[in-house]
Enzyme design. Structure first.
Site, PDB file in Angstrom:
ATOM      1  N   PHE A 248       0.837  -1.202   0.000  1.00 28.22           N
ATOM      2  CA  PHE A 248       0.000   0.000   0.000  1.00 28.22           C
ATOM      3  C   PHE A 248       0.872   1.252   0.000  1.00 28.22           C
ATOM      4  O   PHE A 248       1.836   1.354   0.763  1.00 28.22           O
ATOM      5  CB  PHE A 248      -0.905  -0.014   1.242  1.00 28.22           C
ATOM      6  CG  PHE A 248      -1.803   1.178   1.348  1.00 28.22           C
ATOM      7  CD1 PHE A 248      -2.799   1.405   0.405  1.00 28.22           C
ATOM      8  CD2 PHE A 248      -1.657   2.079   2.403  1.00 28.22           C
ATOM      9  CE1 PHE A 248      -3.636   2.511   0.513  1.00 28.22           C
ATOM     10  CE2 PHE A 248      -2.500   3.184   2.511  1.00 28.22           C
ATOM     11  CZ  PHE A 248      -3.486   3.403   1.571  1.00 28.22           C
ATOM     12  N   GLU A 249       0.569   2.186  -0.877  1.00 30.84           N
ATOM     13  CA  GLU A 249       1.296   3.465  -0.936  1.00 30.84           C
ATOM     14  C   GLU A 249       0.264   4.571  -0.698  1.00 30.84           C
ATOM     15  O   GLU A 249      -0.543   4.868  -1.594  1.00 30.84           O
ATOM     16  CB  GLU A 249       1.996   3.606  -2.303  1.00 30.84           C
ATOM     17  CG  GLU A 249       2.524   4.986  -2.627  1.00 30.84           C
ATOM     18  CD  GLU A 249       3.353   5.640  -1.524  1.00 30.84           C
ATOM     19  OE1 GLU A 249       2.855   6.574  -0.870  1.00 30.84           O
ATOM     20  OE2 GLU A 249       4.515   5.196  -1.321  1.00 30.84           O
ATOM     21  N   PRO A 250       0.235   5.148   0.500  1.00 28.12           N
ATOM     22  CA  PRO A 250      -0.854   6.090   0.850  1.00 28.12           C
ATOM     23  C   PRO A 250      -0.904   7.337  -0.021  1.00 28.12           C
ATOM     24  O   PRO A 250      -1.942   7.997  -0.078  1.00 28.12           O
ATOM     25  CB  PRO A 250      -0.551   6.463   2.308  1.00 28.12           C
ATOM     26  CG  PRO A 250       0.863   6.075   2.546  1.00 28.12           C
ATOM     27  CD  PRO A 250       1.167   4.933   1.623  1.00 28.12           C
ATOM     28  N   ARG A 251       0.184   7.672  -0.733  1.00 35.36           N
ATOM     29  CA  ARG A 251       0.185   8.901  -1.540  1.00 35.36           C
ATOM     30  C   ARG A 251      -0.188   8.660  -2.996  1.00 35.36           C
ATOM     31  O   ARG A 251      -0.302   9.595  -3.772  1.00 35.36           O
ATOM     32  CB  ARG A 251       1.584   9.546  -1.502  1.00 35.36           C
ATOM     33  CG  ARG A 251       2.083   9.887  -0.109  1.00 35.36           C
ATOM     34  CD  ARG A 251       3.580  10.204  -0.145  1.00 35.36           C
ATOM     35  NE  ARG A 251       4.352   9.058  -0.634  1.00 35.36           N
ATOM     36  CZ  ARG A 251       5.604   9.117  -1.101  1.00 35.36           C
ATOM     37  NH1 ARG A 251       6.234  10.272  -1.150  1.00 35.36           N
ATOM     38  NH2 ARG A 251       6.217   8.019  -1.506  1.00 35.36           N
ATOM     39  N   ASP A 255      -4.033   3.550  -5.210  1.00 31.85           N
ATOM     40  CA  ASP A 255      -4.401   3.111  -3.866  1.00 31.85           C
ATOM     41  C   ASP A 255      -5.573   3.934  -3.323  1.00 31.85           C
ATOM     42  O   ASP A 255      -6.492   3.406  -2.704  1.00 31.85           O
ATOM     43  CB  ASP A 255      -3.187   3.227  -2.940  1.00 31.85           C
ATOM     44  CG  ASP A 255      -1.966   2.526  -3.539  1.00 31.85           C
ATOM     45  OD1 ASP A 255      -1.554   2.909  -4.659  1.00 31.85           O
ATOM     46  OD2 ASP A 255      -1.430   1.603  -2.911  1.00 31.85           O
TER      47      ASP A 255
END
Ligand SMILES: [Zn+2]
Length: 481
Positions: A248-251, A255
């Site tokens: 997961f890449e929050p930026r 995602d």
């Protein structure tokens, strides 16, 4: 009653799958008819798309809307087609040097515009409304770089939304509220399908929406469609599909778009043997995306088990362009056995319309766990350092290579950094230092067997000295000033 119905349901399901197989093989076979001929190289620019978009504007089947501008003022266009109630959103080239899907999108427009495949298109366009945003990062495409003019990676701007390109993507995501989103990228050609020598020509990802990588309904739908696409691509590039990391890449946009409720399908175009310009991969994108739209429209994907998603091999990064194994290398009076892993890196020419190669030894030693696009078993071959001569004009490069010469001293052209022939042009003051193979050096040397030179490696390209140069991929030489 149930007993009787069940076989019927199964036979109906297999019937739809057969119909789909027939469709996809027809898509693959007839592709050339719909291919947009003006986009044959990867370094495409916004200006290359403009006339194509103008044509679409005057075509009543398509709706073309300007939805934003890049930092340098290039138009971002949304191109829509269909009458269905379900919105599908596809965007490409958020990274400027990742154009393969942009090309495929224009092929898809030709397909949708044609009078062929009437029934299948009726199904797609009556159920769905398709929205395409090709080349989200035109400023990056202009100089063939990943980032936009602000120097940011748009795919790390989903939360801060500083880039106008990112703002446009977010606004469209919110207004379309699409059931499915297609996030279309290119990945490194050095990715392979895990523990195989096969390049990951296409990689898929049902993008995660949290660190736990939970599977909710939204993500499960993306997984099912991916299993469907994988099955199809296996017919044309067996073993060459990978599963992109679901960390997961929050930026990132993918995602977040998954988090905001759209089933998010990432398609990454990787490498394919003898296809630097990725035109076969473009074709696989075309087949993959159109097949996906068909299964979404018919809902046939719903019966696919999500568990099959995990069976797709993961992406790994274990490929070189050229691997030379078991060569004998002499150093300070002693012989050693070396494998060499060589990368043929692309350097953009002025104007970013084309490129030349500047290669590098990427690794050396025991490389038995790695693979390559080309492998040469150099057991019994000795690595021989190259020689230099002074010469005004080179009439036969092959003759020089036969003599173990890789560097030619003489007058250099006014400008430029490379030559077409597989030799180095060097200045009068050039001095050939001690030969020392290390990671990072330009791979230029000869191979000798039984006291005879058999191969040259010039700027990372392996040349068989017993074959005419015209019949081999010899890359290019370089100019050292
Ligand atoms: Zn990308």
């Amino acid at each position: 009653m149930i007993k009787k119905l069940l076989p019927l349901a199964i036979s109906l399901l297999s019937l739809t799958i057969t119909a789909q197989d027939a469709l996809t093989s027809k898509l693959y076979e007839t592709y050339e008819k719909y291919k947009e001929p003006s986009l044959e190289k990867r370094r495409i620019k916004h200006n290359d798309l403009k006339p194509l978009i103008e044509q679409l504007k005057s075509n009543p089947k398509f709706e073309v809307q300007k939805v934003g501008e890049s930092i340098e003022g290039r138009d971002l266009n949304l191109i829509s087609i269909g009458f269905g109630s379900e919105n599908i959103f596809l965007w490409s080239q958020m990274h400027g040097d990742e154009p393969t899907a942009t090309q495929a999108i224009f092929d898809i427009f030709h397909f949708l515009d044609s009078p062929d495949f009437k029934e299948e298109k009726e199904v797609i366009l009556s159920k769905l409304k398709l929205h395409f945003l090709p080349m989200l990062n035109p400023d990056g495409a202009e100089v063939f770089q990943r980032r936009n003019a602000l120097g940011v990676d748009i795919n790390r701007d989903a939360l801060r939304l500083q880039s106008p390109e990112g703002q446009t993507l977010k606004r469209l995501r919110d207004s379309l509220d699409a059931s499915f989103g297609f996030n279309l990228h290119d990945q490194s050609r050095y990715y392979n399908a895990e523990r195989t020598e096969k390049p990951a020509t296409i990689s898929y990802l049902a993008t995660a929406f949290n660190y736990e990588k939970d599977i909710n309904d939204v993500r499960a739908k993306a997984m099912k469609v991916i299993v469907f696409m994988n099955k199809i691509i296996q017919n044309y590039a067996p073993g060459q599909v990978g599963r992109y990391s679901d960390d997961f890449e929050p930026r990132a946009f993918g995602d977040n778009i998954a988090k905001w409720g759209t089933s998010l399908i990432l398609i990454e175009s990787g490498g394919y043997p003898d296809d630097r310009e990725k035109q076969e991969i473009r074709k696989l994108n075309y087949v993959s995306i159109l097949s996906a739209l068909y299964t979404i429209a018919t809902k046939s994907y719903e019966n696919i088990p999500t568990e099959d998603y995990e069976k797709i091999p993961k992406n790994d990064r274990m490929l070189f362009d050229l691997k030379i194994t078991n060569a004998t290398y002499g150093l300070l009076g002693k012989d050693y056995i070396l494998d060499l892993g060589i990368m043929q890196y692309e350097i953009d020419k002025k104007g970013h319309n084309d490129f030349y190669y500047r290669s590098s030894v990427s690794d050396q030693g025991d490389l038995s766990t790695y693979y390559a696009y080309e492998t040469f078993d150099a057991t019994g071959y000795k690595i021989i350092p190259p020689k230099v001569v002074s010469m005004e004009t080179v009439s036969s490069p092959l003759e020089l290579l036969h003599q173990g010469i890789a560097y030619v001293k003489g007058k250099l052209p006014e400008e430029g950094a490379y030559v077409e022939m597989p030799l180095f042009k060097v200045s009068e003051t050039f001095e050939l230092g001690d030969f020392n193979l290390q990671p990072g050096v330009n791979p230029t040397f000869f191979l000798e067997k039984n006291g005879k030179l058999t191969h040259a490696v010039i700027n990372g390209f392996l040349i068989d000295l017993n074959k005419p140069l015209e019949n081999q991929e010899t890359g290019n030489g370089l100019i050292y000033r």
